[in-house]
Design a protein around this motif. Sequence first.
Motif, PDB file in Angstrom:
ATOM      1  N   TRP A 115       0.831  -1.209   0.000  1.00  0.00           N
ATOM      2  CA  TRP A 115       0.000   0.000   0.000  1.00  0.00           C
ATOM      3  C   TRP A 115       0.867   1.261   0.000  1.00  0.00           C
ATOM      4  O   TRP A 115       0.637   2.179  -0.785  1.00  0.00           O
ATOM      5  CB  TRP A 115      -0.899  -0.037   1.228  1.00  0.00           C
ATOM      6  CG  TRP A 115      -1.799   1.151   1.412  1.00  0.00           C
ATOM      7  CD1 TRP A 115      -1.688   2.150   2.345  1.00  0.00           C
ATOM      8  CD2 TRP A 115      -2.955   1.472   0.647  1.00  0.00           C
ATOM      9  NE1 TRP A 115      -2.701   3.065   2.207  1.00  0.00           N
ATOM     10  CE2 TRP A 115      -3.502   2.672   1.171  1.00  0.00           C
ATOM     11  CE3 TRP A 115      -3.597   0.871  -0.441  1.00  0.00           C
ATOM     12  CZ2 TRP A 115      -4.636   3.276   0.646  1.00  0.00           C
ATOM     13  CZ3 TRP A 115      -4.740   1.467  -0.964  1.00  0.00           C
ATOM     14  CH2 TRP A 115      -5.246   2.651  -0.421  1.00  0.00           C
ATOM     15  N   LEU A 189      -9.757   5.106   2.239  1.00  0.00           N
ATOM     16  CA  LEU A 189      -9.301   3.817   2.751  1.00  0.00           C
ATOM     17  C   LEU A 189      -8.137   3.990   3.722  1.00  0.00           C
ATOM     18  O   LEU A 189      -8.054   3.294   4.742  1.00  0.00           O
ATOM     19  CB  LEU A 189      -8.892   2.902   1.599  1.00  0.00           C
ATOM     20  CG  LEU A 189     -10.023   2.371   0.715  1.00  0.00           C
ATOM     21  CD1 LEU A 189      -9.453   1.638  -0.482  1.00  0.00           C
ATOM     22  CD2 LEU A 189     -10.931   1.452   1.518  1.00  0.00           C
ATOM     23  N   ASN A 190      -7.240   4.897   3.395  1.00  0.00           N
ATOM     24  CA  ASN A 190      -6.082   5.120   4.268  1.00  0.00           C
ATOM     25  C   ASN A 190      -6.510   5.591   5.656  1.00  0.00           C
ATOM     26  O   ASN A 190      -5.873   5.273   6.659  1.00  0.00           O
ATOM     27  CB  ASN A 190      -5.153   6.158   3.647  1.00  0.00           C
ATOM     28  CG  ASN A 190      -3.773   6.142   4.256  1.00  0.00           C
ATOM     29  OD1 ASN A 190      -3.054   5.151   4.160  1.00  0.00           O
ATOM     30  ND2 ASN A 190      -3.392   7.233   4.905  1.00  0.00           N
ATOM     31  N   SER A 192      -9.613   4.918   7.005  1.00  0.00           N
ATOM     32  CA  SER A 192     -10.611   4.059   7.646  1.00  0.00           C
ATOM     33  C   SER A 192     -10.135   2.653   7.962  1.00  0.00           C
ATOM     34  O   SER A 192     -10.765   1.961   8.763  1.00  0.00           O
ATOM     35  CB  SER A 192     -11.856   3.968   6.754  1.00  0.00           C
ATOM     36  OG  SER A 192     -11.554   3.342   5.519  1.00  0.00           O
ATOM     37  N   ARG A 193      -9.036   2.218   7.362  1.00  0.00           N
ATOM     38  CA  ARG A 193      -8.599   0.834   7.552  1.00  0.00           C
ATOM     39  C   ARG A 193      -7.469   0.747   8.574  1.00  0.00           C
ATOM     40  O   ARG A 193      -6.391   1.288   8.385  1.00  0.00           O
ATOM     41  CB  ARG A 193      -8.134   0.231   6.221  1.00  0.00           C
ATOM     42  CG  ARG A 193      -9.258   0.029   5.209  1.00  0.00           C
ATOM     43  CD  ARG A 193     -10.195  -1.088   5.668  1.00  0.00           C
ATOM     44  NE  ARG A 193     -11.165  -1.416   4.644  1.00  0.00           N
ATOM     45  CZ  ARG A 193     -12.450  -1.078   4.680  1.00  0.00           C
ATOM     46  NH1 ARG A 193     -12.910  -0.371   5.709  1.00  0.00           N
ATOM     47  NH2 ARG A 193     -13.260  -1.433   3.708  1.00  0.00           N
ATOM     48  N   ASN A 194      -7.721   0.016   9.665  1.00  0.00           N
ATOM     49  CA  ASN A 194      -6.711  -0.145  10.714  1.00  0.00           C
ATOM     50  C   ASN A 194      -5.436  -0.785  10.177  1.00  0.00           C
ATOM     51  O   ASN A 194      -4.334  -0.459  10.618  1.00  0.00           O
ATOM     52  CB  ASN A 194      -7.267  -1.010  11.854  1.00  0.00           C
ATOM     53  CG  ASN A 194      -8.288  -0.284  12.690  1.00  0.00           C
ATOM     54  OD1 ASN A 194      -8.241   0.939  12.824  1.00  0.00           O
ATOM     55  ND2 ASN A 194      -9.238  -1.026  13.246  1.00  0.00           N
ATOM     56  N   TRP A 210      -7.242  -8.394   9.926  1.00  0.00           N
ATOM     57  CA  TRP A 210      -6.975  -7.130   9.244  1.00  0.00           C
ATOM     58  C   TRP A 210      -6.688  -7.356   7.763  1.00  0.00           C
ATOM     59  O   TRP A 210      -7.074  -6.565   6.920  1.00  0.00           O
ATOM     60  CB  TRP A 210      -5.823  -6.402   9.920  1.00  0.00           C
ATOM     61  CG  TRP A 210      -6.216  -5.702  11.179  1.00  0.00           C
ATOM     62  CD1 TRP A 210      -7.451  -5.691  11.753  1.00  0.00           C
ATOM     63  CD2 TRP A 210      -5.376  -4.909  12.016  1.00  0.00           C
ATOM     64  NE1 TRP A 210      -7.428  -4.943  12.903  1.00  0.00           N
ATOM     65  CE2 TRP A 210      -6.171  -4.451  13.092  1.00  0.00           C
ATOM     66  CE3 TRP A 210      -4.039  -4.555  11.982  1.00  0.00           C
ATOM     67  CZ2 TRP A 210      -5.674  -3.648  14.099  1.00  0.00           C
ATOM     68  CZ3 TRP A 210      -3.526  -3.756  12.997  1.00  0.00           C
ATOM     69  CH2 TRP A 210      -4.330  -3.304  14.045  1.00  0.00           C
ATOM     70  N   GLU A 213      -9.916  -7.868   6.075  1.00  0.00           N
ATOM     71  CA  GLU A 213     -10.633  -6.597   6.001  1.00  0.00           C
ATOM     72  C   GLU A 213     -10.163  -5.738   4.827  1.00  0.00           C
ATOM     73  O   GLU A 213     -10.962  -5.043   4.195  1.00  0.00           O
ATOM     74  CB  GLU A 213     -10.425  -5.826   7.315  1.00  0.00           C
ATOM     75  CG  GLU A 213     -10.954  -4.409   7.333  1.00  0.00           C
ATOM     76  CD  GLU A 213     -10.505  -3.658   8.575  1.00  0.00           C
ATOM     77  OE1 GLU A 213     -10.194  -2.461   8.445  1.00  0.00           O
ATOM     78  OE2 GLU A 213     -10.454  -4.263   9.663  1.00  0.00           O
ATOM     79  N   CYS A 214      -8.879  -5.805   4.522  1.00  0.00           N
ATOM     80  CA  CYS A 214      -8.284  -4.855   3.568  1.00  0.00           C
ATOM     81  C   CYS A 214      -7.940  -5.427   2.209  1.00  0.00           C
ATOM     82  O   CYS A 214      -7.740  -4.660   1.252  1.00  0.00           O
ATOM     83  CB  CYS A 214      -7.003  -4.261   4.165  1.00  0.00           C
ATOM     84  SG  CYS A 214      -7.312  -3.236   5.606  1.00  0.00           S
ATOM     85  N   ASP A 217      -9.940  -4.355  -0.906  1.00  0.00           N
ATOM     86  CA  ASP A 217      -9.753  -2.926  -1.175  1.00  0.00           C
ATOM     87  C   ASP A 217      -8.425  -2.662  -1.880  1.00  0.00           C
ATOM     88  O   ASP A 217      -8.354  -1.881  -2.831  1.00  0.00           O
ATOM     89  CB  ASP A 217      -9.807  -2.126   0.133  1.00  0.00           C
ATOM     90  CG  ASP A 217     -11.178  -2.158   0.781  1.00  0.00           C
ATOM     91  OD1 ASP A 217     -12.162  -2.357   0.044  1.00  0.00           O
ATOM     92  OD2 ASP A 217     -11.275  -1.976   2.001  1.00  0.00           O
TER      93      ASP A 217
END
Length: 358
Positions: A115, A189-190, A192-194, A210, A213-214, A217
Amino acid sequence: MLNAFSGLDQMKLQLDPNNYEACPTYNEWLDEQYSEQTGGNLEIFGFQPRPSFVLFTMSPDTYEATFSDFTQQREEGIKESVCNQFPSPIAYYFYRFENGYESDLQRLHLLRDTWESVIDILHALAVAECRHRNIPVVDPLKFKDLFTDSVAQRLENIEKITSQLSAAGIFPSVAKISPAATLAAMKELNQSRNAFSHSAAQSEVQARSWITECYVDVVEVLADLDGLEDIQIVRYLGQVDGTTLRCEIFRGHSSTRTIQNIKISHQQMLESAKYFQQGQMLVIADGLIFGLRPLIYFREDGVGHSTRLCIFRKTRGEDPDRRLEYEVIGEATRHEESRKNFATEINELRGVFGLEAE
């Protein structure tokens, strides 16, 4: 190429049994499958309906059941393209995320690295074009913001540089690769995503959660940034003749050294001649050639057999010993260079902000 798969608006693709237009990329894929299998279009007495629409109308159960084949093939196509065609920092970390991890905690770190590498490359491209164009930059963008270790700030920088170049009548390369909607989704996204933060996962279970979750995305962002396939990050080595560069290429996940001749136009040679010097890192994008220093640099091993890209992370020290700290791609280490080594590039950037040379 990912073009058939791109579209951040279709993140987490879903079908609607009552709406044929719910997933256009799926319909295109079905049409292509039919064409490949039959060698032509569906035709009934001169009428050529779309095979996907026929399937949707006549056999909705089959239409829905085949969707899983589409999503699997789509995902595999995205992963193959990222690993083999994207700039090497992104490709390297994503390949390891898929194939080279020893635990879920390590895999989570590799997803974060993927990312951040996406943002690093887009940010370096935006700053490089800003310097190359030499168009005055004004508030709210500030010179010091370019040398940030904040992922969120780098995303802001990309947006602000794009906005200011666009206001000057220039459609920058980074905007063609990452349109406003994609950049806005990345910023959201940066935030909101842990898993994108550097808060530590406490266990393998949390790391796995995690990642789940990501993952979708990240893959959808990579699909929408398929234009990254078309840029080349290279190290200038010399010139065979006036319009042929000899360069080391940084594409795909492999660390094997690749040196190629790159043919450029006479116009490109004239516009970018100042970058054709030993030690320069270049990007070739949208028919233009920019210098990527100081945000992207390189480090050779002691005998010159391998080269590692280095991505800027933070500034260090005070005058007269100011330094730039880099992350070395593929190594769990940091590397420092004297700021004086990049005086030309830094002063050119200061110039677009209306600042005096250091």
